[in-house]
Write a protein that holds these residues in place. Structure first.
Motif, PDB file in Angstrom:
ATOM      1  N   VAL A  63      -9.602   4.695   3.588  1.00 28.89           N
ATOM      2  CA  VAL A  63      -8.775   4.205   4.833  1.00 28.89           C
ATOM      3  C   VAL A  63      -7.748   5.146   4.489  1.00 28.89           C
ATOM      4  N   GLU A  64      -6.859   5.025   5.382  1.00 28.66           N
ATOM      5  CA  GLU A  64      -5.888   5.764   5.241  1.00 28.66           C
ATOM      6  C   GLU A  64      -4.082   5.200   5.326  1.00 28.66           C
ATOM      7  N   LEU A  65      -3.199   5.452   5.242  1.00 30.09           N
ATOM      8  CA  LEU A  65      -1.473   5.187   5.596  1.00 30.09           C
ATOM      9  C   LEU A  65      -1.078   6.231   5.026  1.00 30.09           C
ATOM     10  N   GLY A  66      -0.553   6.642   6.558  1.00 31.74           N
ATOM     11  CA  GLY A  66       0.334   7.858   6.340  1.00 31.74           C
ATOM     12  C   GLY A  66       2.158   7.641   6.607  1.00 31.74           C
ATOM     13  N   GLY A  67       3.008   8.231   6.373  1.00 28.71           N
ATOM     14  CA  GLY A  67       3.899   7.969   7.007  1.00 28.71           C
ATOM     15  C   GLY A  67       5.782   7.286   6.035  1.00 28.71           C
ATOM     16  N   VAL A  68       4.619   8.235   4.666  1.00 27.19           N
ATOM     17  CA  VAL A  68       5.840   7.734   4.253  1.00 27.19           C
ATOM     18  C   VAL A  68       7.601   8.852   4.012  1.00 27.19           C
ATOM     19  N   GLN A  69       8.723   8.133   3.472  1.00 26.60           N
ATOM     20  CA  GLN A  69       9.549   9.243   4.412  1.00 26.60           C
ATOM     21  C   GLN A  69       9.921   9.629   2.980  1.00 26.60           C
ATOM     22  N   PRO A  70      10.407  10.463   3.014  1.00 31.44           N
ATOM     23  CA  PRO A  70      11.226  11.537   2.202  1.00 31.44           C
ATOM     24  C   PRO A  70      12.324  10.073   1.300  1.00 31.44           C
ATOM     25  N   ASN A  71      12.525   9.746   0.567  1.00 30.14           N
ATOM     26  CA  ASN A  71      12.985   8.514   0.208  1.00 30.14           C
ATOM     27  C   ASN A  71      12.424   7.496   0.605  1.00 30.14           C
ATOM     28  N   PRO A  72      11.350   7.510  -0.346  1.00 32.73           N
ATOM     29  CA  PRO A  72      10.710   6.463   0.260  1.00 32.73           C
ATOM     30  C   PRO A  72      11.092   4.798   0.008  1.00 32.73           C
ATOM     31  N   VAL A  73      10.206   4.052   1.280  1.00 32.48           N
ATOM     32  CA  VAL A  73      10.960   2.626   1.248  1.00 32.48           C
ATOM     33  C   VAL A  73      10.331   1.573   1.220  1.00 32.48           C
ATOM     34  N   LEU A  74      10.963   0.534   0.343  1.00 31.08           N
ATOM     35  CA  LEU A  74       9.952  -0.551   0.098  1.00 31.08           C
ATOM     36  C   LEU A  74       9.674  -1.531   1.275  1.00 31.08           C
ATOM     37  N   THR A  75       9.566  -1.345   3.165  1.00 34.32           N
ATOM     38  CA  THR A  75       8.758  -1.711   3.801  1.00 34.32           C
ATOM     39  C   THR A  75       7.616  -1.009   4.103  1.00 34.32           C
ATOM     40  N   LYS A  76       7.404   0.401   3.750  1.00 35.99           N
ATOM     41  CA  LYS A  76       6.145   1.611   3.673  1.00 35.99           C
ATOM     42  C   LYS A  76       5.556   0.614   2.800  1.00 35.99           C
ATOM     43  N   VAL A  77       6.026   0.595   1.542  1.00 35.57           N
ATOM     44  CA  VAL A  77       4.534  -0.054   0.259  1.00 35.57           C
ATOM     45  C   VAL A  77       4.507  -1.565   0.455  1.00 35.57           C
ATOM     46  N   HIS A  78       5.214  -2.358   1.432  1.00 34.35           N
ATOM     47  CA  HIS A  78       4.692  -4.295   1.657  1.00 34.35           C
ATOM     48  C   HIS A  78       3.587  -3.444   2.517  1.00 34.35           C
ATOM     49  N   GLU A  79       4.006  -2.766   3.674  1.00 31.70           N
ATOM     50  CA  GLU A  79       2.355  -2.855   4.244  1.00 31.70           C
ATOM     51  C   GLU A  79       1.145  -1.754   3.435  1.00 31.70           C
ATOM     52  N   GLY A  80       1.272  -1.171   2.693  1.00 29.16           N
ATOM     53  CA  GLY A  80       0.694   0.010   1.583  1.00 29.16           C
ATOM     54  C   GLY A  80      -0.306  -1.555   1.219  1.00 29.16           C
ATOM     55  N   ILE A  81       0.190  -2.121   0.916  1.00 29.98           N
ATOM     56  CA  ILE A  81      -0.379  -3.254  -0.855  1.00 29.98           C
ATOM     57  C   ILE A  81      -1.218  -4.438   0.632  1.00 29.98           C
ATOM     58  N   GLU A  82      -0.425  -4.686   1.488  1.00 30.39           N
ATOM     59  CA  GLU A  82      -1.282  -5.238   2.471  1.00 30.39           C
ATOM     60  C   GLU A  82      -2.118  -5.034   2.519  1.00 30.39           C
ATOM     61  N   LEU A  83      -2.613  -4.013   3.127  1.00 29.10           N
ATOM     62  CA  LEU A  83      -3.802  -2.740   3.537  1.00 29.10           C
ATOM     63  C   LEU A  83      -4.366  -3.069   2.543  1.00 29.10           C
ATOM     64  N   CYS A  84      -4.007  -2.418   1.356  1.00 32.82           N
ATOM     65  CA  CYS A  84      -4.843  -2.584   0.312  1.00 32.82           C
ATOM     66  C   CYS A  84      -5.830  -3.969  -0.476  1.00 32.82           C
ATOM     67  N   ARG A  85      -5.051  -4.897  -0.255  1.00 31.91           N
ATOM     68  CA  ARG A  85      -6.011  -5.924  -0.118  1.00 31.91           C
ATOM     69  C   ARG A  85      -7.061  -6.389   1.354  1.00 31.91           C
ATOM     70  N   LYS A  86      -6.399  -5.851   2.067  1.00 31.62           N
ATOM     71  CA  LYS A  86      -7.517  -6.199   3.054  1.00 31.62           C
ATOM     72  C   LYS A  86      -8.496  -5.646   2.943  1.00 31.62           C
ATOM     73  N   GLU A  87      -8.559  -4.419   2.133  1.00 33.58           N
ATOM     74  CA  GLU A  87      -9.504  -3.414   2.949  1.00 33.58           C
ATOM     75  C   GLU A  87     -10.361  -3.180   1.225  1.00 33.58           C
ATOM     76  N   ASP A  88      -9.986  -3.911   0.584  1.00 40.61           N
ATOM     77  CA  ASP A  88     -10.825  -4.386  -0.926  1.00 40.61           C
ATOM     78  C   ASP A  88      -9.762  -2.177  -1.480  1.00 40.61           C
ATOM     79  N   VAL A  89      -9.153  -2.136  -1.420  1.00 38.91           N
ATOM     80  CA  VAL A  89      -9.103  -0.963  -2.170  1.00 38.91           C
ATOM     81  C   VAL A  89      -9.248  -0.689  -3.228  1.00 38.91           C
ATOM     82  N   GLY A  90      -9.859   0.414  -4.061  1.00 37.56           N
ATOM     83  CA  GLY A  90      -9.860   0.441  -5.712  1.00 37.56           C
ATOM     84  C   GLY A  90      -9.095   1.721  -6.657  1.00 37.56           C
ATOM     85  N   ILE A  91      -8.373   2.782  -6.017  1.00 41.17           N
ATOM     86  CA  ILE A  91      -7.861   3.357  -6.258  1.00 41.17           C
ATOM     87  C   ILE A  91      -6.997   3.967  -4.593  1.00 41.17           C
TER      88      ILE A  91
END
Ligand code: NZQ
Ligand code: ZN
Length: 391
Positions: A63-91
């Motif tokens: 699955v993919e998640l783009g849109g990381v901005q230079p000086n990356p932000v916490l809200t994008k990290v939270h979005e990624g964690i949620e997506l990984c949990r939902k999609e059962d990502v392993g790496i």
């Protein structure tokens, strides 16, 4: 030399065409992948298509998640964690520079943790759980995150930019193809050079004695970076120069050059406050703050700075006084930054004295001081910010 343990588990896959191996290399993990990337450069350069083809050819589910901005932000990290949990990502596969890789590491860290991943950035505690593995395809040699244990994230709410490090976050493998760097705009090349040089300065300027080997490795790496940066300054398409720079950028921050010595890190702490408030590029902030820091601390550490003047900046030490030599070394470094088009004053970054007190307070608020060559108090940091207003 201090006692040390050195453990660097990141496998490096270096050279032309290596991005095409990513599918086969991820297949052995037999896990679903999060393909994580930035604001679109990988789509413009065609790298995205190469990666997707390689994953599909190897039958790797992703699955993919783009849109990381230079000086990356916490809200994008939270979005990624949620997506990984939902999609059962392993790496997680980070395709990008330090910002994308740091965001991937933060997602990896937050995935198996019940609380907010920001807790780690505040507490600096070692995780008791195992983070998800992270692999990378590097698109800009600069931050060294492709094999460092560190991640730096900005919290938009509190306007703090904080780093965190754990050996558990070193990527499992990193693909470094210098061909991919030829699409970088000139200023990003320069920012990267400034950052990797700073990673060496933070280790090189030390109080620790009997560090001949790592001193010499630092000096050689700095000279090779400056030599090849000058080649790229005239020709951004020189593969061989990029290859040298990429190798140097990796060594600059995989901590090989820092083992057995006390490290400083005051310039990074001061720069992170500049990036947090003014969103300046990390490398550009460092080319402003580094000469100011040198001017401030050099008088108390003349021997170390004389060594730098002669062995790194190539100044003939035989006929000048020590102080002149040191001044000239700092001037040559400043001129080198200017040659690359990097800023060397706060004004060039659009930074005024308005927040200097707050920035100095935040930079020193964990231990009361930063740095180790010279322990800097809040007042010292404020003076260095002021010194950085002129070149
Ligand atoms: O977002 P996209 O569209 O991909 O564009 C990026 C971004 O705008 C662009 N870019 C990257 N590769 C490209 C390209 N454009 C064209 N062609 C390519 N091949 O370059 C821009 C900058 O990317 P970024 O990832 O932000 O750069 P960098 O690698 O310098 O990373 C900076 C971040 O790393 C942190 C910094 O604080 C900053 O947040 N650091 C991380 C460290 C670590 N994890 O060990 C250590 C460092 O000291 C540093 O603090
Ligand atoms: Zn850095």
């Amino acid at each position: 030399m201090l006692n040390f343990v050195y453990d660097n588990k990141t496998e490096l896959i270096f050279g032309k065409g290596t991005q095409h191996e990513v599918g086969q290399r991820l297949k052995v993990f037999n896990k679903k992948v999060l393909l994580h990337y930035g604001g679109g450069s990988i789509k413009r350069t065609g790298l995205y298509n190469d990666v997707v083809k390689s994953l599909k050819d190897a039958h790797v589910d992703y699955v993919e998640l783009g849109g990381v901005q230079p000086n990356p932000v916490l809200t994008k990290v939270h979005e990624g964690i949620e997506l990984c949990r939902k999609e059962d990502v392993g790496i997680i596969l980070a395709v990008g520079g330090g910002s994308v890789i740091d965001s991937a590491k933060a997602i990896a860290l937050g995935f198996g943790y019940d609380g907010d991943v920001w807790d780690f950035y505040l507490s600096k505690e070692e995780p008791t759980h195992t983070p998800l593995p992270v692999a990378t395809i590097l698109t800009i040699p600069a931050a060294g995150s492709e094999s460092s244990p560190n991640t730096v994230i900005s919290n938009e709410e509190t306007r703090r930019k904080l780093g965190y490090g754990s050996g558990k976050l070193r990527p499992v493998f990193s693909i470094i193809n210098p061909e991919l760097f030829c699409t970088l705009p000139h200023h990003q090349m320069a920012n990267g050079i400034s950052d990797m040089m700073s990673h060496i300065f933070e280790r090189y300027f030390t109080r620790t004695l009997h560090t001949d080997l790592s001193d010499s490795l630092c000096e050689a790496t700095l000279r090779i970076i400056m030599k090849n940066a000058r080649i790229l300054n005239n020709n951004l398409y020189d593969y061989d120069a990029w290859a040298e720079i990429a190798f140097c950028g990796n060594i600059a921050h995989n901590n090989l050059l820092g083992i057995g010595r006390e490290q400083d890190w005051a310039c990074h702490a001061m720069e992170h406050e500049m990036s947090a408030i003014y969103h300046v590029a990390h490398g550009a902030g460092l080319s402003v703050i580094t000469p100011a820091w040198m001017k401030y601390v050099a008088p108390k550490h003349r021997e170390m700075f004389l060594q730098f003047a002669v062995n790194v900046m190539g100044i003939d030490g035989s006929y000048r006084s020590g102080d002149t030599l040191i001044r000239e070394a700092i001037l040559r470094l400043t001129n080198f930054y200017k040659e690359l088009g990097l800023p060397v004053t706060m004004e060039e970054l659009g930074i005024t004295a308005q927040y200097f007190s707050r920035m100095a307070e935040q930079a020193t608020n964990v231990d009361g001081t930063i740095g180790s060559l010279e322990k800097l108090t809040m007042e010292d940091v404020k003076q260095i910010y002021k010194l950085a207003c002129r070149s």
